[in-house]
Scaffold this motif. Structure first.
Motif, PDB file in Angstrom:
ATOM      1  N   TRP A 195       0.716  -1.265   0.020  1.00 51.31           N
ATOM      2  CA  TRP A 195      -0.138   0.082   0.016  1.00 51.31           C
ATOM      3  C   TRP A 195       0.912   1.314   0.001  1.00 51.31           C
ATOM      4  O   TRP A 195       0.636   2.123  -0.633  1.00 51.31           O
ATOM      5  N   TYR A 220       2.597   1.784  -3.608  1.00 50.79           N
ATOM      6  CA  TYR A 220       1.666   2.159  -4.641  1.00 50.79           C
ATOM      7  C   TYR A 220       0.979   3.566  -4.431  1.00 50.79           C
ATOM      8  O   TYR A 220       0.553   4.215  -5.353  1.00 50.79           O
ATOM      9  N   SER A 221       1.028   3.986  -3.143  1.00 53.33           N
ATOM     10  CA  SER A 221       0.455   5.024  -3.008  1.00 53.33           C
ATOM     11  C   SER A 221       1.144   6.308  -3.350  1.00 53.33           C
ATOM     12  O   SER A 221       0.491   7.282  -3.499  1.00 53.33           O
ATOM     13  N   TYR A 265      -0.467   6.076  -7.460  1.00 55.53           N
ATOM     14  CA  TYR A 265      -1.747   6.338  -7.414  1.00 55.53           C
ATOM     15  C   TYR A 265      -2.587   7.092  -6.563  1.00 55.53           C
ATOM     16  O   TYR A 265      -3.426   7.643  -6.735  1.00 55.53           O
ATOM     17  N   GLY A 266      -1.790   7.574  -5.401  1.00 58.35           N
ATOM     18  CA  GLY A 266      -2.317   8.516  -4.505  1.00 58.35           C
ATOM     19  C   GLY A 266      -2.746   7.859  -3.509  1.00 58.35           C
ATOM     20  O   GLY A 266      -3.272   6.442  -3.193  1.00 58.35           O
ATOM     21  N   ARG A 267      -2.646   8.300  -2.073  1.00 58.86           N
ATOM     22  CA  ARG A 267      -3.001   7.697  -0.900  1.00 58.86           C
ATOM     23  C   ARG A 267      -4.575   7.434  -0.750  1.00 58.86           C
ATOM     24  O   ARG A 267      -5.181   6.381   0.004  1.00 58.86           O
ATOM     25  N   ARG A 268      -5.497   8.293  -1.250  1.00 58.76           N
ATOM     26  CA  ARG A 268      -6.978   8.078  -1.251  1.00 58.76           C
ATOM     27  C   ARG A 268      -7.257   6.784  -1.965  1.00 58.76           C
ATOM     28  O   ARG A 268      -8.199   6.093  -1.400  1.00 58.76           O
ATOM     29  N   TRP A 269      -6.724   6.455  -3.213  1.00 62.57           N
ATOM     30  CA  TRP A 269      -6.998   5.285  -3.869  1.00 62.57           C
ATOM     31  C   TRP A 269      -6.549   4.043  -3.262  1.00 62.57           C
ATOM     32  O   TRP A 269      -7.218   3.121  -3.167  1.00 62.57           O
ATOM     33  N   MET A 270      -5.465   4.112  -2.434  1.00 64.10           N
ATOM     34  CA  MET A 270      -4.952   3.126  -1.648  1.00 64.10           C
ATOM     35  C   MET A 270      -5.845   2.732  -0.407  1.00 64.10           C
ATOM     36  O   MET A 270      -6.168   1.722  -0.088  1.00 64.10           O
ATOM     37  N   TYR A 271      -6.528   3.859   0.110  1.00 61.91           N
ATOM     38  CA  TYR A 271      -7.394   3.632   1.197  1.00 61.91           C
ATOM     39  C   TYR A 271      -8.682   2.913   0.647  1.00 61.91           C
ATOM     40  O   TYR A 271      -9.067   2.097   1.095  1.00 61.91           O
ATOM     41  N   LEU A 272      -8.968   3.556  -0.597  1.00 60.07           N
ATOM     42  CA  LEU A 272     -10.432   2.936  -1.078  1.00 60.07           C
ATOM     43  C   LEU A 272     -10.303   1.466  -1.668  1.00 60.07           C
ATOM     44  O   LEU A 272     -11.024   0.724  -1.664  1.00 60.07           O
ATOM     45  N   TRP A 273      -8.924   0.911  -2.080  1.00 61.72           N
ATOM     46  CA  TRP A 273      -8.652  -0.501  -2.415  1.00 61.72           C
ATOM     47  C   TRP A 273      -8.549  -1.112  -1.402  1.00 61.72           C
ATOM     48  O   TRP A 273      -8.659  -2.473  -1.676  1.00 61.72           O
TER      49      TRP A 273
END
Length: 148
Positions: free
Chosen positions: A83, A86-87, A90-98
Motif C-alpha cells: 500500500w 503504490y500510494s 496512485y495516491g493515498r486516497r485510492w490506496m485507502y479505497l482499494w
C-alpha cells in the motif's frame, strides 16, 4: 554550504500546498486517518480472544489456529509495503479505497470459514486489506502539515 539549519526546515516556494485545507478540514482528515490506523489493531485484538472457540468449531487445536495470528503479522508487513509503495504512484486516497474491499471481503470470508485452510487464506486477505492504515496515515499527515 555549511549551515546550522536543516535543509528539511528550509522554506520553499511550495509552502502554499499546506494551506490547501482549512484547520477544521485537517482535523477531520486526521480523525479519519487515525481511525484507519486503528483498524489493524481492532482486527487482531478481536480475533485473538476467539481462538479457543474457533479451534472448537474447526475441530483443531489452539496452537494450529494460532498460526493465523502469525500469518496476519506477515500479511500486515507485506500489505504495508504494497500500500505504501503504490500510494506514491496512485495516491493515498485510492490506496485507502482499494484496501477497504479487501478488509470487508476478508472479514466475510473469515466469518464463513469452515476449514482451517480457508480461515488462513481469508485471514491473510483481511489483514492485508487493513494494513495500509498506519503507513498511509503517516504519509497523509506529512502531506497536510509542514515540518516545523
Amino acid at each position: 554550504m555549511i549551515s546550522e539549519e536543516s535543509p528539511l526546515l528550509a522554506s520553499t516556494a511550495h509552502e502554499a500546498i499546506y494551506d490547501k485545507f482549512a484547520p477544521h478540514q485537517k482535523r477531520w482528515i486526521v480523525f479519519l486517518v487515525s481511525f484507519a490506523g486503528l483498524l489493524p489493531m481492532f482486527v487482531s485484538s478481536t480475533f485473538v480472544p476467539s481462538i479457543p472457540q474457533i479451534a472448537k468449531d474447526l475441530s483443531s487445536t489452539h496452537a494450529v489456529v494460532s498460526l493465523t495470528v502469525s500469518l496476519s503479522i506477515l500479511a500486515s508487513a507485506v500489505g504495508a509495503l504494497v500500500w505504501a509503495a503504490y500510494s506514491s504512484f496512485y495516491g493515498r486516497r485510492w490506496m485507502y479505497l482499494w484496501g477497504m474491499p479487501f478488509l470487508c471481503v476478508g472479514s466475510y470470508g473469515v466469518a464463513m470459514s469452515t476449514s482451517l485452510r480457508s480461515l488462513l487464506f481469508w485471514r491473510f486477505v483481511q489483514t492485508f486489506g487493513c494494513s495500509g492504515g498506519i503507513p498511509l496515515g503517516a504519509g497523509v499527515i506529512g502531506d497536510i502539515y509542514k515540518l516545523e
